[in-house]
Design an enzyme around this catalytic site. Structure first.
Site, PDB file in Angstrom:
ATOM      1  N   ASP A  59      84.784  60.435   8.044  1.00  0.00           N
ATOM      2  CA  ASP A  59      86.114  60.046   7.582  1.00  0.00           C
ATOM      3  C   ASP A  59      86.144  59.920   6.068  1.00  0.00           C
ATOM      4  O   ASP A  59      85.136  59.629   5.420  1.00  0.00           O
ATOM      5  CB  ASP A  59      86.572  58.739   8.242  1.00  0.00           C
TER       6      ASP A  59
ATOM      7  N   GLU B 133      83.989  54.586   8.829  1.00  0.00           N
ATOM      8  CA  GLU B 133      83.327  53.844   7.753  1.00  0.00           C
ATOM      9  C   GLU B 133      84.319  53.423   6.678  1.00  0.00           C
ATOM     10  O   GLU B 133      84.222  52.326   6.121  1.00  0.00           O
ATOM     11  CB  GLU B 133      82.221  54.694   7.128  1.00  0.00           C
TER      12      GLU B 133
END
Length: 376
Positions: A68, A133
């Site tokens: 991400d 994250e």
């Protein structure tokens, strides 16, 4: 064009704004399955996670990272579309170029080369990749680690691919991180007319001496690896918007970045003790992002230092500076954890980028670490 560069471009082209993986992990899984990894996909909530392992024996070396990325911000301010990987001169531009799709590509290509040279390598290699994250970090690495612990899969060494380098790749390695404890504090007073202060109780005035005590408190002296613990106010808000009204409460947001010299419980106790000592009426909600962790020595650090010296011809610096990382979820299992990745000057910024030559150097470092630890 190197395979590391090409894979980095393929990953950047997928607009995986947290927590939407955009099938980055499917691409990663395909590359890993082709070299003998057994792949598991674990979805928790809206988050995709990948666990891929090659080998059954200890020691277990894990590459950890995230697919991400943060939102690109105002796209019109980018030189190039953030999700169209673009090379200009010796620089690759795109969201995730430094944080941290380049690291993932370098890890995979390093593994492909290492396994081709060492098909019967010692121990096991694994990848722990999440799409959570940059977001809430509640359905990502922490959940996979819990699953591994339930299965008694124990990580010996973990390399997190966060962008740790300052001026050139490999110059800084994170061997730990400070803990992060936040508080949402409401000081309660009594609202009233500003011309009649004796009929009110101004919470801002009440809080001021306590604030000074909190800011000047010496929490610890740090140690060889960590600076002293730091207390910082991030926001104070009070009032009705009128200049003739004493507010009824004041809201305060604060954060404590703390070392291994002090515990979360000790910090909470000392802050509450200071507030109580000043006779404040308050409500306080705590949020722990992560405890501090430290890998002060061991084979992982030795191998990393040796690899950087071999590839880059200089001695790296160990550091615990910066924010938190997913290493905070892995270190408590007893694993040795370090973070090593590209230069971090452009992360989360407009025109995020990485030097193409340093991208290949990073993959060479990762490969050499594998050789040092698991080579036959």
């Amino acid at each position: 064009m190197t395979t590391t560069l090409e894979l980095t471009k393929q990953l950047i082209a997928r607009p995986s704004v947290t927590p939407d993986d955009q099938e980055c992990q499917k691409l990663i899984a395909g590359r890993l399955q082709a070299i003998g990894f057994e792949v598991e996909h674990h979805r928790f909530g809206e988050v995709d996670n990948l666990w891929a392992r090659r080998g059954k024996q200890q020691p277990l070396f894990v590459f950890a990272g995230h697919t991400d990325v943060v939102p690109p911000g105002p796209v019109e301010q980018w030189q190039h579309d953030p999700f169209t990987p673009t090379i200009s001169g010796s620089t690759l531009y795109g969201r995730g170029a430094a944080d941290m799709k380049s690291s993932i590509a370098a890890m995979i290509c390093a593994c492909e080369k290492f396994i081709a040279e060492n098909p019967d390598h010692n121990g096991s290699i694994a990848f722990l990749i999440t799409s959570d994250e940059e977001g809430d970090a509640i359905d990502g690495t922490v959940k996979v680690v819990e699953l591994l612990q339930q299965r008694n899969e124990n990580i010996d060494w973990c390399l997190v691919g966060e962008p740790t380098s300052t001026d050139t790749v490999g110059d800084v390695v994170k061997n730990g991180r400070r803990g992060s404890l936040s508080g949402t504090l409401k000081i309660i007073g009594t609202q009233g007319h500003i011309a009649y202060p004796h009929l009110a109780d101004n919470p801002i005035h009440r809080f001021a001496p306590a604030l000074n005590a909190l800011v000047t408190e010496q929490w610890d002296n740090g140690n060889d690896f960590f600076p002293p613990t730091s207390f910082q106010i991030s926001n104070i808000n009070a009032g009705t918007g009128a200049n003739n009204v004493i507010p009824g409460s004041v809201d305060v947001l604060f954060n404590v970045r703390f070392s291994t010299e002090i515990t979360e419980d000790q910090i909470r106790g000392r802050i509450e003790q200071i507030l109580d000592a000043h006779g404040l009426k308050y409500k306080l909600v705590w949020a722990l992002s992560g405890n501090p962790f430290l890998t002060s020595e061991g084979r992982l650090i030795d191998a990393t230092r040796a690899a950087i010296k071999h590839i880059r011809k200089f001695d790296t610096e160990l550091s615990t500076s910066g924010g938190t990382s997913d290493g905070r979820f892995i270190a408590p299992t007893g694993a040795q954890v370090i973070e090593l990745g590209p230069v971090n000057a452009s992360i989360h910024k407009i025109d995020e980028n990485i030097d193409i030559d340093e991208l290949e150097e990073l993959s060479r470092i990762y490969h050499e670490i594998l050789v040092q630890l698991l080579g036959t």
